[in-house]
Design a protein around this motif. Structure first.
Motif, PDB file in Angstrom:
ATOM      1  N   ARG A  65      48.833  38.203  38.377  1.00  0.00           N
ATOM      2  CA  ARG A  65      47.394  38.060  38.466  1.00  0.00           C
ATOM      3  C   ARG A  65      46.997  37.158  39.282  1.00  0.00           C
ATOM      4  O   ARG A  65      46.070  37.264  40.012  1.00  0.00           O
ATOM      5  CB  ARG A  65      46.651  38.121  37.012  1.00  0.00           C
ATOM      6  CG  ARG A  65      46.700  39.467  36.464  1.00  0.00           C
ATOM      7  CD  ARG A  65      46.032  39.285  35.016  1.00  0.00           C
ATOM      8  NE  ARG A  65      44.306  38.834  35.354  1.00  0.00           N
ATOM      9  CZ  ARG A  65      43.368  38.894  34.583  1.00  0.00           C
ATOM     10  NH1 ARG A  65      43.531  39.112  33.207  1.00  0.00           N
ATOM     11  NH2 ARG A  65      41.980  38.585  34.665  1.00  0.00           N
ATOM     12  N   ASN A  68      48.025  37.927  42.884  1.00  0.00           N
ATOM     13  CA  ASN A  68      47.103  38.966  43.632  1.00  0.00           C
ATOM     14  C   ASN A  68      45.630  38.492  43.901  1.00  0.00           C
ATOM     15  O   ASN A  68      44.888  38.768  44.900  1.00  0.00           O
ATOM     16  CB  ASN A  68      46.824  40.011  42.436  1.00  0.00           C
ATOM     17  CG  ASN A  68      48.008  41.156  42.600  1.00  0.00           C
ATOM     18  OD1 ASN A  68      48.884  40.861  43.351  1.00  0.00           O
ATOM     19  ND2 ASN A  68      47.942  42.249  41.783  1.00  0.00           N
ATOM     20  N   SER A  69      44.987  37.370  43.172  1.00  0.00           N
ATOM     21  CA  SER A  69      43.876  36.912  43.104  1.00  0.00           C
ATOM     22  C   SER A  69      43.653  36.220  44.510  1.00  0.00           C
ATOM     23  O   SER A  69      42.729  35.908  44.949  1.00  0.00           O
ATOM     24  CB  SER A  69      43.544  35.957  41.964  1.00  0.00           C
ATOM     25  OG  SER A  69      44.001  34.738  42.008  1.00  0.00           O
ATOM     26  N   HIS A  71      44.677  37.190  47.303  1.00  0.00           N
ATOM     27  CA  HIS A  71      44.601  38.392  48.390  1.00  0.00           C
ATOM     28  C   HIS A  71      43.411  39.008  48.215  1.00  0.00           C
ATOM     29  O   HIS A  71      42.866  39.214  47.229  1.00  0.00           O
ATOM     30  CB  HIS A  71      45.850  39.211  48.297  1.00  0.00           C
ATOM     31  CG  HIS A  71      47.290  38.732  48.453  1.00  0.00           C
ATOM     32  ND1 HIS A  71      47.864  37.714  47.541  1.00  0.00           N
ATOM     33  CD2 HIS A  71      47.856  38.697  49.559  1.00  0.00           C
ATOM     34  CE1 HIS A  71      48.875  37.441  48.121  1.00  0.00           C
ATOM     35  NE2 HIS A  71      49.058  37.791  49.101  1.00  0.00           N
ATOM     36  N   ARG A  73      40.711  42.022  47.565  1.00  0.00           N
ATOM     37  CA  ARG A  73      40.778  42.953  46.538  1.00  0.00           C
ATOM     38  C   ARG A  73      41.231  44.257  47.043  1.00  0.00           C
ATOM     39  O   ARG A  73      41.116  44.697  48.248  1.00  0.00           O
ATOM     40  CB  ARG A  73      39.238  43.312  46.199  1.00  0.00           C
ATOM     41  CG  ARG A  73      39.306  43.792  44.614  1.00  0.00           C
ATOM     42  CD  ARG A  73      37.696  44.141  44.456  1.00  0.00           C
ATOM     43  NE  ARG A  73      37.076  42.948  43.773  1.00  0.00           N
ATOM     44  CZ  ARG A  73      37.339  42.189  42.593  1.00  0.00           C
ATOM     45  NH1 ARG A  73      38.152  42.871  41.971  1.00  0.00           N
ATOM     46  NH2 ARG A  73      36.436  41.162  42.299  1.00  0.00           N
ATOM     47  N   GLY A  74      42.443  44.752  46.414  1.00  0.00           N
ATOM     48  CA  GLY A  74      43.291  46.180  46.500  1.00  0.00           C
ATOM     49  C   GLY A  74      44.318  45.576  47.631  1.00  0.00           C
ATOM     50  O   GLY A  74      44.834  46.455  47.915  1.00  0.00           O
ATOM     51  N   GLN A  75      44.359  44.438  47.901  1.00  0.00           N
ATOM     52  CA  GLN A  75      45.576  43.981  48.798  1.00  0.00           C
ATOM     53  C   GLN A  75      46.816  43.203  48.315  1.00  0.00           C
ATOM     54  O   GLN A  75      47.428  42.571  48.852  1.00  0.00           O
ATOM     55  CB  GLN A  75      45.133  43.416  50.082  1.00  0.00           C
ATOM     56  CG  GLN A  75      44.282  44.370  51.143  1.00  0.00           C
ATOM     57  CD  GLN A  75      43.698  43.602  52.214  1.00  0.00           C
ATOM     58  OE1 GLN A  75      44.281  43.048  53.007  1.00  0.00           O
ATOM     59  NE2 GLN A  75      42.358  44.061  52.575  1.00  0.00           N
ATOM     60  N   GLY A  76      46.407  43.082  46.670  1.00  0.00           N
ATOM     61  CA  GLY A  76      47.363  42.399  46.021  1.00  0.00           C
ATOM     62  C   GLY A  76      49.008  42.794  46.267  1.00  0.00           C
ATOM     63  O   GLY A  76      48.943  43.971  46.138  1.00  0.00           O
ATOM     64  N   ALA A  79      51.464  45.677  42.640  1.00  0.00           N
ATOM     65  CA  ALA A  79      50.769  46.903  42.634  1.00  0.00           C
ATOM     66  C   ALA A  79      50.609  47.101  40.858  1.00  0.00           C
ATOM     67  O   ALA A  79      49.268  47.492  40.520  1.00  0.00           O
ATOM     68  CB  ALA A  79      51.434  47.979  42.977  1.00  0.00           C
ATOM     69  N   LYS A  80      51.508  47.034  40.048  1.00  0.00           N
ATOM     70  CA  LYS A  80      51.336  47.390  38.539  1.00  0.00           C
ATOM     71  C   LYS A  80      51.564  46.018  37.845  1.00  0.00           C
ATOM     72  O   LYS A  80      52.750  45.690  37.839  1.00  0.00           O
ATOM     73  CB  LYS A  80      52.137  48.471  38.397  1.00  0.00           C
ATOM     74  CG  LYS A  80      51.825  49.213  37.130  1.00  0.00           C
ATOM     75  CD  LYS A  80      52.692  50.607  37.267  1.00  0.00           C
ATOM     76  CE  LYS A  80      52.595  51.179  35.783  1.00  0.00           C
ATOM     77  NZ  LYS A  80      53.865  52.008  35.678  1.00  0.00           N
TER      78      LYS A  80
END
Length: 154
Positions: A65, A68-69, A71, A73-76, A79-80
């Motif tokens: 997390r 991902n944060s 990057h 939004r949506g580009q982290g 993926a899962k």
């Protein structure tokens, strides 16, 4: 990278204690504050202390997390993200974080190994990687860093 580590019983208690002494409880508090803010605040706080910090990060979800944060939004890069009780899943998520951290710009020499965290072998090194990540996030100046830039050395 595991090969040059040797079996864990080869690590004398003295060596392990020395590594453990490099762990910084104040740095832990700073990192927790940053990571909770950076991840959006709904991340549970860990129990204080090295073992609490290790347990908090061990399944890889907070780390994934976190990266991902940093990057848009949506580009982290991960993926899962899912909490799992299964060791191989947890280690897989840790290594996804490590790969993403390297792509983000952390030098390979500054990145901990999965066992450092998962087995709690070198939590000081885990702290170092996260400090570097915070510093880099501040330095990028892309508006994605959350928190106080003064938490991190320039």
């Amino acid at each position: 990278a595991m090969a040059n580590r040797g079996p864990s019983y080869g690590l004398s208690r003295e060596v392990q204690q020395k590594i453990d002494r490099q762990y910084d409880p104040e740095l832990e508090q700073l990192l927790v504050r940053w990571m909770v803010a950076q991840c959006g605040g709904d991340v549970p706080q860990p129990a204080p202390g090295r073992d609490g910090f290790q347990q908090w990060l061990k399944d890889g979800t907070v780390l994934c997390r976190l990266i991902n944060s940093l990057h848009p939004r949506g580009q982290g890069p991960v993926a899962k993200i899912q909490a799992s009780p299964m060791a191989f899943r947890q280690m897989e998520q840790i290594s996804q974080f490590l790969q993403a951290a390297e792509r983000y710009g952390i030098a390979a020499t500054d990145i901990f190994q999965t066992v450092d965290l998962w087995e709690g072998k070198n939590m000081a090194c885990v702290q170092r990687t996260l400090m570097n990540l915070g510093s880099l996030a501040v330095a990028k100046g892309d508006g994605l860093f959350v928190g106080d830039p003064n938490w991190f050395p320039k």
